[in-house]
Design a protein around this motif. Structure first.
Motif, short mmCIF file in Angstrom:
data_model
loop_
_atom_site.label_atom_id
_atom_site.label_comp_id
_atom_site.label_asym_id
_atom_site.label_seq_id
_atom_site.Cartn_x
_atom_site.Cartn_y
_atom_site.Cartn_z
N ALA A 92 48.83 49.06 64.47
CA ALA A 92 47.89 48.36 63.60
C ALA A 92 46.50 48.33 64.22
CB ALA A 92 48.39 46.93 63.33
N GLN A 93 46.44 48.12 65.52
CA GLN A 93 45.13 48.13 66.19
C GLN A 93 44.54 49.53 66.18
OE1 GLN A 93 44.80 47.45 70.55
NE2 GLN A 93 43.39 45.78 70.02
N ALA A 94 45.38 50.55 66.28
CA ALA A 94 44.89 51.92 66.20
C ALA A 94 44.24 52.17 64.85
CB ALA A 94 46.03 52.90 66.44
N ASP A 95 44.85 51.67 63.78
CA ASP A 95 44.25 51.78 62.44
C ASP A 95 42.90 51.09 62.40
OD1 ASP A 95 45.84 53.36 60.76
OD2 ASP A 95 47.22 51.71 60.35
N SER A 96 42.84 49.88 62.98
CA SER A 96 41.60 49.11 62.97
C SER A 96 40.49 49.86 63.70
CB SER A 96 41.84 47.74 63.62
OG SER A 96 40.65 47.00 63.68
N HIS A 97 40.82 50.42 64.87
CA HIS A 97 39.83 51.18 65.64
C HIS A 97 39.39 52.43 64.88
CE1 HIS A 97 40.30 48.43 68.79
NE2 HIS A 97 40.95 49.14 69.70
N ALA A 98 40.35 53.15 64.30
CA ALA A 98 40.02 54.39 63.61
C ALA A 98 39.15 54.14 62.38
CB ALA A 98 41.30 55.12 63.20
N ALA A 119 56.06 51.44 86.27
CA ALA A 119 56.85 50.24 86.56
C ALA A 119 56.71 49.17 85.49
CB ALA A 119 56.45 49.68 87.92
N GLY A 120 55.58 49.16 84.80
CA GLY A 120 55.34 48.13 83.79
C GLY A 120 55.63 48.59 82.37
N ALA A 121 56.38 49.67 82.21
CA ALA A 121 56.60 50.24 80.88
C ALA A 121 57.25 49.26 79.91
CB ALA A 121 57.46 51.50 81.00
N GLN A 122 58.17 48.46 80.39
CA GLN A 122 58.85 47.51 79.50
C GLN A 122 57.88 46.49 78.94
OE1 GLN A 122 61.90 47.41 78.33
NE2 GLN A 122 62.82 49.09 79.48
N ARG A 123 56.93 46.04 79.76
CA ARG A 123 55.96 45.06 79.28
C ARG A 123 54.99 45.68 78.28
NH1 ARG A 123 53.65 42.69 84.74
NH2 ARG A 123 54.44 44.68 85.54
N VAL A 124 54.59 46.92 78.54
CA VAL A 124 53.72 47.63 77.60
C VAL A 124 54.44 47.82 76.27
CG1 VAL A 124 52.52 49.80 77.14
CG2 VAL A 124 52.46 48.80 79.43
N GLN A 125 55.69 48.20 76.33
CA GLN A 125 56.48 48.40 75.13
C GLN A 125 56.63 47.10 74.34
OE1 GLN A 125 59.90 51.30 74.94
NE2 GLN A 125 61.07 49.40 74.97
N ALA A 126 56.77 46.00 75.05
CA ALA A 126 56.89 44.69 74.38
C ALA A 126 55.62 44.37 73.59
CB ALA A 126 57.17 43.60 75.41
N ILE A 127 54.46 44.68 74.17
CA ILE A 127 53.19 44.47 73.47
C ILE A 127 53.14 45.30 72.20
CG2 ILE A 127 50.68 44.79 73.61
CD1 ILE A 127 50.91 44.22 76.62
N PHE A 128 53.59 46.55 72.30
CA PHE A 128 53.59 47.45 71.15
C PHE A 128 54.44 46.88 70.02
CE2 PHE A 128 55.66 50.76 68.68
CZ PHE A 128 54.59 51.56 68.28
N PHE A 129 55.64 46.44 70.34
CA PHE A 129 56.55 45.98 69.29
C PHE A 129 56.13 44.64 68.67
CE2 PHE A 129 59.68 49.02 71.17
CZ PHE A 129 59.88 49.75 70.02
N LYS A 130 55.37 43.85 69.43
CA LYS A 130 54.85 42.61 68.85
C LYS A 130 53.87 42.89 67.72
CE LYS A 130 55.29 39.57 72.87
NZ LYS A 130 54.54 38.82 73.93
N GLY A 131 53.24 44.07 67.79
CA GLY A 131 52.27 44.43 66.76
C GLY A 131 52.88 45.18 65.59
N ARG A 132 54.21 45.40 65.62
CA ARG A 132 54.87 46.12 64.54
C ARG A 132 55.43 45.13 63.52
NH1 ARG A 132 59.53 50.55 65.62
NH2 ARG A 132 57.68 51.79 66.11
N PRO A 133 55.18 45.34 62.25
CA PRO A 133 55.74 44.45 61.23
C PRO A 133 57.26 44.42 61.29
CG PRO A 133 54.07 45.88 60.28
CD PRO A 133 54.36 46.40 61.65
N SER A 134 57.85 43.24 61.10
CA SER A 134 59.32 43.13 61.15
C SER A 134 59.95 43.60 59.86
CB SER A 134 59.68 41.67 61.40
OG SER A 134 59.15 40.85 60.38
#
Length: 248
Positions: free
Chosen positions: A166-172, A233-248
């Protein structure tokens, strides 16, 4: 305060008159990083990173592994040089050379959260005739957006970094710069943003090539968004941020 000058139809900031900050810049003429390939890269001290970056101390790939050791030394002033010396190094690169600015670190701020437009223009000018590119997590506010757009118009590619589709859409939608976005671990196929924009997976992340032989992130006018699967090493935390921005 930053004054402006007019050149080539553009209104450009003059060199910044802001007080000097203890920022450090390290230039590596030939990187040994397998993902980038043997190209020139730079590393900038961590105090350039915007305070509101969602990956700061929360999964940033540069905060772990061998790069973190190098970045810490640059951030502590144990290696590296001044901005003027960095520009001199860039000016010695051969014409058309592809190089990456900030394998760690971000664009230099004039104040917290605000890109120093004058320094960015100087960097873009030093890059003339070469193919430099970078990524920024600075919010594309009107002031930051104008600075980023001018750098791209001058031939230095600044990608807007997004943490969700969603943020990628906003930036684009701003139309000021190309866009990149993080993706879940293991992503290998193109995906679409909520608005239908195509996201291609970074070829170097897939092991098909390296940055030196790809160059897609330097293409300022590309339509596709480039996606980087979470890693390190922080991939899981980055992935968590990504999924928080995905509509359920």
């Amino acid at each position: 305060m930053v004054t402006t000058i007019s050149r080539g139809g553009l209104t450009l900031p003059a060199a910044s008159t802001a007080p000097a900050e203890p920022y450090t810049y390290h230039f590596t003429r030939i990187s040994r990083n397998a993902k980038t390939g043997p190209m020139a890269v730079t590393t900038t001290s961590a105090n350039t990173c915007p305070p509101n970056c969602g990956l700061r101390r929360n999964g940033c790939y540069a905060e772990s592994g061998p790069l973190a050791i190098h970045w810490r030394a640059v951030s502590e002033g144990l290696r590296g040089s001044t901005f003027d010396e960095l520009l001199q190094e860039i000016s010695t690169l051969r014409r058309r050379a592809l190089w990456r600015h900030n394998q760690a670190g971000d664009l230099t701020p004039s104040s917290p959260g605000v890109i120093d437009a004058g320094l960015l223009v100087r960097l873009a000018r030093a890059n003339r005739g070469r193919r430099g590119f970078t990524y920024t997590h600075y919010s594309p506010t009107p002031a930051n957006g104008a600075a980023i757009q001018q750098a791209n118009q001058l031939g230095f590619t600044v990608n807007l970094s997004a943490q969700t589709l969603a943020q990628a859409d906003s930036h684009a939608s701003l139309g000021i710069a190309p866009v990149v976005v993080v993706l879940p671990q293991g992503t290998i196929r193109p995906v679409r943003t909520p608005a239908g924009r195509q996201v291609v997976v970074c070829p170097a992340s897939l092991g098909n090539t390296d940055c030196l032989n790809c160059g897609i992130c330097q293409q300022r006018d590309r339509a596709a968004i480039v996606g980087f699967p979470a890693h390190g090493a922080g991939a899981q935390r980055v992935q968590a941020i990504f999924f928080k921005g995905r509509p359920s």
